[in-house]
Write an enzyme that holds these catalytic residues in place. Structure first.
Site, mmCIF file in Angstrom:
data_model
loop_
_atom_site.group_PDB
_atom_site.id
_atom_site.type_symbol
_atom_site.label_atom_id
_atom_site.label_comp_id
_atom_site.label_asym_id
_atom_site.label_seq_id
_atom_site.Cartn_x
_atom_site.Cartn_y
_atom_site.Cartn_z
ATOM 1 N N GLU A 427 0.847 -1.200 0.000
ATOM 2 C CA GLU A 427 0.000 0.000 0.000
ATOM 3 C C GLU A 427 0.881 1.249 0.000
ATOM 4 O O GLU A 427 1.734 1.398 0.879
ATOM 5 C CB GLU A 427 -0.903 -0.017 1.245
ATOM 6 N N GLU A 471 -4.602 -6.701 2.411
ATOM 7 C CA GLU A 471 -3.391 -7.396 2.868
ATOM 8 C C GLU A 471 -3.352 -8.849 2.392
ATOM 9 O O GLU A 471 -2.278 -9.402 2.141
ATOM 10 C CB GLU A 471 -3.285 -7.323 4.395
ATOM 11 N N HIS A 539 -2.417 0.012 15.826
ATOM 12 C CA HIS A 539 -1.230 0.292 15.024
ATOM 13 C C HIS A 539 0.050 -0.164 15.702
ATOM 14 O O HIS A 539 1.051 -0.353 15.058
ATOM 15 C CB HIS A 539 -1.086 1.799 14.752
#
Ligand SMILES: Cc1ncc(C[n+]2csc(CCOP(=O)(O)OP(=O)(O)O)c2C)c(N)n1
Length: 742
Positions: A427, A471, A539
């Site tokens: 990405e 993903e 994250h």
């Protein structure tokens, strides 16, 4: 019926239909009326009544250049691509001479040399890999400019599997990258026992194609010629459109892939142990008359040249048409020939020896670690990096050192320069017309240098390209690139995002690949991990670290110094195994160190001894080395006379237990500090190993609690204070013995 086939192809279609029927019949017969079969220890899924789908489509392809990703009802396609009846039966019978060496017992095989992409039980899991193979084939094809037709990949799955996220991600990826992929759907109207109507609200699966920007159509799955012709057209379209970036963009054309949805009905149980009737007798009787083998036999026998030509008015057309005729004797000859051949295969498979117990202890890695005695690789002190992390950088600090991020970039640059087979994707790795370089800027500058000036992702020859935010498709594509012989490096933006569809790609598809197939599968997943982003659960936690550690077949690398980061990344490209390459978010810009400007490699599977001592062993890895944590604490205790062996693991899997045992045998005390969740984590696992070898050892484990809160990152994982306290407990020193201003 279309008439542009040659005689041989008409007969091949017939021969393969019979072959699949006959071979699967042997497996079915093993089960008889019993729940468990004598020769087949596992369950067996067959394609009775659905053979036309795999065979009609695969015969429309060219096994010399095209590829297939099989599904559990597409065994016929494998026969077309070179699987022998003997291989199929011996695999089911767990024979040691079978293609998987008796390690499978089903149809979970793959043969890169025969262009067959491996199938696993997880429905749809091999479809993203199929798209990766297509991406790689297209890249090689355009690069090599052979002038030949572009290879295509046929991908098989059922109406139930079509509900899987992996398949959505794969179709979207194939459309976005305009890949030569044909999705052949076997819609037998039921998934185990779930009817089509409960699977989806969509009228057809083919309809979905429009949503992905490509073509979809429905075929009669019991008519091998219908499947053949529709697939053939789809293949021609894919070969043509996939290589034409400019036309696709300027004319806004539909893209190269297609869905061919083949309608059929499952005529028996889901697998051969089941005797449950899934269809009612009226439906059954209707569909038995459409049995693909009998239906096609009749079609061939009814093909009378004179009758067909009599209906063609145009004399030129009459001349052009070739209509072969087939006799009962000719087809009966094929029937007999196939029966004899399959019986011989059965006898050979049944009479050969079963797999041996030694198979159980085979390595999950293709290569053993080879000792490398370069001292730079083992005992290099990370003090250059450390000495500057807790204060403002001076000019001298900067001179001769680079950041962790720059060392990784340096390795990527060299990898691309060194080997045209290397491709980097993920990405935003290209992003903003080649200027973004991922959210951490690691690939910045690479697209501009190594791409052909086209940043749309459509050119097919991009060395560094953006993918959809998917993903599963990213790692699936890496698997496919590797299967096709390229050297893929994919990026997962943040390690916690690996938990989406890519989890299955890594754990089910990739990690098991070498053990079952004995074909190496090498690719690198670079991913930013851990603290430093203040992202809490979503994250910044390191939940997945231990999950991958638990998975046989993967390798996990976690460098702490720029020197190691560069060398380990370059080594990872040669590992012939899936390597998860963890890059510390915190360390990217903060950790600096000296790096050799040349191309060099640091061995994977070898820890480094950063400080030498005799009182205590401290084990850590990655950013925990610094981050106001392990190394600062160790240096502090050294000031007051402590003598510590500090082991930097560098590789979490395979783990260098020898280095740890050597040290603890000497010190008898050990502290293990990691950034992953302590409960069930890597540190606990290492400690368990140590205790089993050295039950008298004093040990302590430090890791993260279950509850990351962004603003408390410094307290989340082992900080310097916690490490000092642990060292105190283990060495009987008090915290006030150490300076507090570090
Ligand atoms: C991810 C996953 N979930 C569940 C299963 C269990 N399972 C095996 S086959 C099957 C049905 C598949 O249906 P479909 O794709 O329509 O193929 P069919 O068997 O009908 O040919 C299921 C649910 C599985 N193998 N993989």
């Amino acid at each position: 019926m279309r008439k542009d086939l040659d005689r041989g192809t008409y007969l091949d279609l017939y021969r393969y239909l019979l072959l699949a029927r006959e071979v699967e019949g042997k497996v079915r017969a093993e089960f008889g009326q019993n729940e468990r079969a004598s020769l087949v220890p596992s369950v067996a899924l067959t394609s009775f009544g659905e053979e036309a789908i795999g065979i009609g489509s695969a015969l429309a392809a060219d096994p010399k250049k095209d590829w297939i990703a099989i599904g559990h009802r597409a065994i016929g396609a494998c026969f077309v691509f070179g699987l022998t009846p003997e291989e199929y039966l011996s695999n089911h019978f767990l024979r040691s001479f079978s293609p998987m060496g008796g390690r499978d017992g089903n149809i979970h095989f793959g043969f890169p040399d025969r262009h067959i992409i491996r199938f696993i039980s997880h429905m749809g899991a091999n479809v993203p890999a199929a798209c990766g193979v297509a991406d790689a084939l297209k890249y090689v094809y355009i690069m090599e400019k052979t002038g030949e037709a572009l290879p295509v990949v046929l991908c098989y799955f059922g109406d139930g599997a079509a509900s899987q996220g992996a398949i959505h991600e794969a179709m979207n990826y194939a459309g976005a990258r305009n890949l030569p992929v044909i999705f052949v759907v076997d819609n037998n109207r039921t998934a185990i026992g779930t009817p089509y109507e409960a699977q989806t609200g969509a009228f057809s699966i083919a309809d979905r194609a429009r949503g992905y920007g490509f073509h979809g159509e429905i075929a009669n799955g019991n008519d091998v010629l219908d499947v053949y012709h529709r697939t053939r057209q789809a293949i021609e379209r894919a070969r043509f459109l996939s290589a034409r970036t400019r036309e696709i963009k300027t004319l806004n054309l539909l893209r190269a892939p297609s869905i061919i949805e083949c309608l059929t009905l499952r005529m028996s149980g889901h697998n051969e142990t089941e005797k449950v009737p899934y269809v009612n007798s009226q439906e059954y009787n209707e569909w038995i008359g459409r049995d693909p083998c009998g239906f096609y036999r009749n079609q061939l026998l009814k093909m009378k040249k004179s009758e067909i030509l009599a209906k063609v008015l145009d004399p030129k057309e009459r001349e052009r048409i070739s209509v072969p005729e087939f006799s009962e004797e000719e087809l009966a000859g094929i029937d007999a020939e196939v029966k004899v051949m399959v019986q011989a295969a059965y006898d050979k498979a049944a009479q050969s020896s079963k797999t041996t117990i030694e198979n159980v202890s085979l390595s999950v890695y293709p290569q053993k670690y080879v000792a490398d005695n370069n001292p730079n690789h083992f005992d290099q002190e990370p003090t250059a990096a450390f000495s500057i992390i807790n204060r403002k950088l001076t000019k001298e600090d900067r001179e001769g050192t680079i950041t962790l991020a720059d060392a990784i970039k340096d390795a990527l640059h060299m990898a691309l320069e060194n080997d045209p087979k290397v491709r980097i994707f993920g990405e935003d790795v290209c992003g903003a017309y080649g200027k973004k370089g991922g959210v951490f800027g690691i690939t910045q500058g690479l697209p501009e240098k190594f791409n052909d000036g086209d940043f749309s992702g459509l050119s097919g020859v991009d060395r560094v390209f953006d993918t959809p935010i998917a993903e599963g498709a990213i790692i699936g594509s890496a698997i496919g690139h590797a299967i096709a012989g390229l050297v893929p490096i994919c990026e997962i933006q943040f390690m916690p995002f690996i938990s989406t569809c890519s989890f299955s790609q890594l754990i089910d598809m990739a990690s098991t690949y070498y053990f079952t197939t004995r074909h190496p599968l090498g690719f690198v997943v670079r991913t930013a991990y851990g603290l430093g982003f203040y992202g809490g659960h979503f994250h910044s936690n390191s939940l997945t670290e231990a999950m991958f550690y638990h998975t046989p077949g993967l390798k996990i690398v976690c460098p702490s110094t720029p020197y190691d980061a560069k060398g380990l990344l370059l080594q990872a490209l040669e590992e012939k195994a899936p390597v998860i390459f963890m890059e510390s978010i915190w360390g990217y810009s903060r950790v600096r160190g000296q790096v050799d400007k040349n191309y060099y490699k640091v061995p994977i599977g070898k820890a480094a001894l950063r400080r030498k001592g005799s009182d205590l062993t401290v084990v850590t890895w990655g950013a925990r080395m610094y981050f106001n944590s392990v190394l600062p604490a160790v240096l502090e205790t050294e000031k007051s006379g402590a003598s510590i062996d500090l082991i930097d693991l560098r590789t979490l899997k395979p783990l260098d237990m020898a280095a740890i045992y050597n040290s603890v045998a000497k010190t008898c005390r050990v502290l293990i500090a990691g950034e992953d969740i302590a409960n069930g984590g890597i540190a606990e696992s290492i400690m368990a190993k140590i205790i089993q070898e050295y039950p008298y050892i004093r040990g302590k484990v430090l890791g993260a609690p279950d509850t990351p809160i962004p603003q408390f990152e410094d307290f989340y994982a082992p900080n310097m204070q916690k490490v000092l306290e642990a060292i105190e407990k283990l060495t009987d020193r008090r915290p006030q013995d150490y300076a507090s201003d570090a």
